[in-house]
Design a protein around this motif. Structure first.
Motif, PDB file in Angstrom:
ATOM      1  N   GLU A  68       5.541  -2.011  13.905  1.00  0.00           N
ATOM      2  CA  GLU A  68       6.051  -3.225  13.276  1.00  0.00           C
ATOM      3  C   GLU A  68       5.507  -3.391  11.863  1.00  0.00           C
ATOM      4  O   GLU A  68       5.029  -4.455  11.456  1.00  0.00           O
ATOM      5  CB  GLU A  68       5.724  -4.467  14.131  1.00  0.00           C
ATOM      6  N   VAL A  69       5.598  -2.303  11.117  1.00  0.00           N
ATOM      7  CA  VAL A  69       5.192  -2.287   9.717  1.00  0.00           C
ATOM      8  C   VAL A  69       6.413  -1.972   8.871  1.00  0.00           C
ATOM      9  O   VAL A  69       7.200  -1.079   9.208  1.00  0.00           O
ATOM     10  CB  VAL A  69       4.111  -1.205   9.457  1.00  0.00           C
ATOM     11  N   ALA A  79      -3.288   5.782   9.811  1.00  0.00           N
ATOM     12  CA  ALA A  79      -3.397   4.970   8.597  1.00  0.00           C
ATOM     13  C   ALA A  79      -2.392   3.829   8.616  1.00  0.00           C
ATOM     14  O   ALA A  79      -2.701   2.692   8.241  1.00  0.00           O
ATOM     15  CB  ALA A  79      -3.191   5.844   7.362  1.00  0.00           C
ATOM     16  N   LEU A  80      -1.192   4.126   9.085  1.00  0.00           N
ATOM     17  CA  LEU A  80      -0.156   3.101   9.169  1.00  0.00           C
ATOM     18  C   LEU A  80      -0.558   2.010  10.160  1.00  0.00           C
ATOM     19  O   LEU A  80      -0.351   0.820   9.913  1.00  0.00           O
ATOM     20  CB  LEU A  80       1.165   3.751   9.584  1.00  0.00           C
ATOM     21  N   ALA A  81      -1.161   2.414  11.275  1.00  0.00           N
ATOM     22  CA  ALA A  81      -1.627   1.443  12.265  1.00  0.00           C
ATOM     23  C   ALA A  81      -2.742   0.585  11.701  1.00  0.00           C
ATOM     24  O   ALA A  81      -2.823  -0.626  11.990  1.00  0.00           O
ATOM     25  CB  ALA A  81      -2.108   2.167  13.521  1.00  0.00           C
ATOM     26  N   ALA A  82      -3.613   1.174  10.884  1.00  0.00           N
ATOM     27  CA  ALA A  82      -4.678   0.399  10.242  1.00  0.00           C
ATOM     28  C   ALA A  82      -4.087  -0.575   9.230  1.00  0.00           C
ATOM     29  O   ALA A  82      -4.495  -1.744   9.163  1.00  0.00           O
ATOM     30  CB  ALA A  82      -5.673   1.336   9.562  1.00  0.00           C
ATOM     31  N   LEU A  83      -3.108  -0.108   8.461  1.00  0.00           N
ATOM     32  CA  LEU A  83      -2.474  -0.978   7.472  1.00  0.00           C
ATOM     33  C   LEU A  83      -1.716  -2.121   8.131  1.00  0.00           C
ATOM     34  O   LEU A  83      -1.570  -3.198   7.538  1.00  0.00           O
ATOM     35  CB  LEU A  83      -1.545  -0.160   6.576  1.00  0.00           C
ATOM     36  N   ALA A  84      -1.259  -1.898   9.356  1.00  0.00           N
ATOM     37  CA  ALA A  84      -0.577  -2.975  10.081  1.00  0.00           C
ATOM     38  C   ALA A  84      -1.490  -4.181  10.249  1.00  0.00           C
ATOM     39  O   ALA A  84      -1.016  -5.316  10.396  1.00  0.00           O
ATOM     40  CB  ALA A  84      -0.119  -2.480  11.454  1.00  0.00           C
ATOM     41  N   ARG A  85      -2.805  -3.949  10.198  1.00  0.00           N
ATOM     42  CA  ARG A  85      -3.776  -5.023  10.395  1.00  0.00           C
ATOM     43  C   ARG A  85      -4.166  -5.731   9.097  1.00  0.00           C
ATOM     44  O   ARG A  85      -4.697  -6.832   9.145  1.00  0.00           O
ATOM     45  CB  ARG A  85      -5.029  -4.472  11.069  1.00  0.00           C
ATOM     46  N   ILE A  86      -3.939  -5.069   7.950  1.00  0.00           N
ATOM     47  CA  ILE A  86      -4.427  -5.675   6.703  1.00  0.00           C
ATOM     48  C   ILE A  86      -3.375  -5.812   5.606  1.00  0.00           C
ATOM     49  O   ILE A  86      -3.604  -6.500   4.621  1.00  0.00           O
ATOM     50  CB  ILE A  86      -5.615  -4.879   6.133  1.00  0.00           C
ATOM     51  N   CYS A  87      -2.229  -5.148   5.749  1.00  0.00           N
ATOM     52  CA  CYS A  87      -1.210  -5.179   4.699  1.00  0.00           C
ATOM     53  C   CYS A  87      -0.133  -6.204   5.043  1.00  0.00           C
ATOM     54  O   CYS A  87       0.496  -6.124   6.105  1.00  0.00           O
ATOM     55  CB  CYS A  87      -0.587  -3.796   4.523  1.00  0.00           C
ATOM     56  N   THR A  88       0.098  -7.137   4.150  1.00  0.00           N
ATOM     57  CA  THR A  88       1.052  -8.212   4.414  1.00  0.00           C
ATOM     58  C   THR A  88       2.474  -7.867   3.997  1.00  0.00           C
ATOM     59  O   THR A  88       3.422  -8.554   4.367  1.00  0.00           O
ATOM     60  CB  THR A  88       0.622  -9.498   3.683  1.00  0.00           C
ATOM     61  N   ALA A 108       0.841  -1.193   0.000  1.00  0.00           N
ATOM     62  CA  ALA A 108       0.000   0.000   0.000  1.00  0.00           C
ATOM     63  C   ALA A 108       0.874   1.241   0.000  1.00  0.00           C
ATOM     64  O   ALA A 108       2.062   1.187   0.345  1.00  0.00           O
ATOM     65  CB  ALA A 108      -0.919   0.012   1.219  1.00  0.00           C
ATOM     66  N   ALA A 109       0.255   2.357  -0.396  1.00  0.00           N
ATOM     67  CA  ALA A 109       0.952   3.648  -0.382  1.00  0.00           C
ATOM     68  C   ALA A 109       0.189   4.624   0.500  1.00  0.00           C
ATOM     69  O   ALA A 109      -1.044   4.614   0.538  1.00  0.00           O
ATOM     70  CB  ALA A 109       1.066   4.208  -1.792  1.00  0.00           C
ATOM     71  N   ILE A 110       0.934   5.453   1.227  1.00  0.00           N
ATOM     72  CA  ILE A 110       0.335   6.528   2.017  1.00  0.00           C
ATOM     73  C   ILE A 110       0.830   7.857   1.461  1.00  0.00           C
ATOM     74  O   ILE A 110       2.035   8.050   1.280  1.00  0.00           O
ATOM     75  CB  ILE A 110       0.719   6.425   3.510  1.00  0.00           C
ATOM     76  N   LEU A 111      -0.113   8.757   1.189  1.00  0.00           N
ATOM     77  CA  LEU A 111       0.244  10.106   0.767  1.00  0.00           C
ATOM     78  C   LEU A 111       0.196  11.004   1.992  1.00  0.00           C
ATOM     79  O   LEU A 111      -0.860  11.229   2.575  1.00  0.00           O
ATOM     80  CB  LEU A 111      -0.739  10.600  -0.298  1.00  0.00           C
ATOM     81  N   GLY A 112       1.371  11.523   2.397  1.00  0.00           N
ATOM     82  CA  GLY A 112       1.438  12.370   3.577  1.00  0.00           C
ATOM     83  C   GLY A 112       2.075  11.665   4.754  1.00  0.00           C
ATOM     84  O   GLY A 112       2.270  10.441   4.746  1.00  0.00           O
TER      85      GLY A 112
END
Length: 282
Positions: free
Chosen positions: A177-178, A144-153, A132-136
């Motif tokens: 831990e992302v 957003a990073l914490a949310a992605l920690a739950r769904i991005c492998t 995934a990519a985060i803008l900003g």
């Protein structure tokens, strides 16, 4: 809510959103709609202009009629020293957007933005992504990073404007831990090819990217809701890509807040969305 639970909460009928500025907040629209749907006729939900300096005094004036508070900027970190306990989720990003006052008078903080983001994505069928990519790289980007920690492998790439911001995102990545790598904002057009793009920047920042949306974009989560749609979100939608908005996040984080403050499980988002639509028309 069961009769017993309602009796237990009978004396705790007030809630509100605090922040500065606060006049634009849609939280009262959402929470009041939920109360009507739940039959909580004695509950009220207001908004108060409160900055960091005024926050301790506001807490001192609260009585036992209060069930909880929603917090927006600039209070999400300022509130932490005033609390008796904060959840693991809130601790992970050092940000509290929800305070619940327990029956024994304790002040418990949580962050519903993170699970709200995950819920908004799942509602659109996005359960897991490889990258995934985060803008900003501001405060919302850490959530957003914490949310992605739950769904991005796999890897998350953050597109940032400065080395200071890049350093902050690296620290958040280590803490959460992302796997995070940095890219320069000048190359942000590359982000639009990721399977999931999360835009966390202020209004207008991503407008130029609307001109370079790929022919077959995947999913865009743009956390803004005013103005809406953003130029990027509008173009993304026109080309057939999936768009999750700040409205979706707003509703899902509010559902979780209502559940915590009222003790009512499984609060429906339907009434909240209907109230938002009516508010827009009004």
């Amino acid at each position: 809510m069961s009769d017993t639970a309602h009796m237990e909460r009978a004396g705790r009928r007030r809630a509100a959103v605090l922040g500065s500025p606060i006049a634009h907040s849609l939280s009262p629209v959402l929470h009041r709609a939920a109360y009507r749907e739940l039959g909580l006729v004695d509950w009220s939900y207001d908004r108060f202009e409160v900055d960091e300096a005024a926050l301790p005094g506001f807490f001192e004036r609260l009585d036992d009629t209060w069930a909880g508070l929603s917090l927006t900027m600039p209070l999400k970190r300022a509130v932490i020293p005033l609390l008796d306990e904060i959840s693991e989720t809130a601790t992970s990003v050092e940000a509290v957007n929800t305070v619940v006052f327990t029956e024994d008078g304790r002040r418990v903080g949580d962050n519903t933005d993170i699970p709200g983001m995950v819920a908004a994505l799942r509602e659109r069928g996005i359960e897991q992504v490889d990258t995934a990519a985060i803008l900003g790289a501001g405060a919302t980007a850490s959530s957003a990073l914490a949310a992605l920690a739950r769904i991005c492998t796999g890897e998350v790439v953050a597109y940032v404007r400065s080395e200071a911001r890049a350093a902050e995102m690296r620290q958040w990545g280590e803490r959460l831990e992302v796997e995070v790598s940095m890219a320069d904002w000048a190359d942000a057009a590359e982000a639009l090819n990721f399977p999931l793009v999360v835009a966390t920047t202020p209004a207008g920042t991503t407008d130029a990217l609307a001109r370079v949306v790929p022919e077959k974009p995947a999913a865009l989560f743009d956390v803004l809701y005013d103005p809406w749609p953003t130029e990027l979100a509008a173009r993304w939608s026109m080309t057939g890509g999936a768009v999750i908005s700040g409205f979706d996040l707003l509703v899902h984080q509010a559902v979780l807040q209502v559940e915590q403050m009222t003790g009512c499980p499984s609060v429906s988002s339907t009434a909240m969305r209907r109230a938002l639509r009516l508010n827009e028309k009004g």
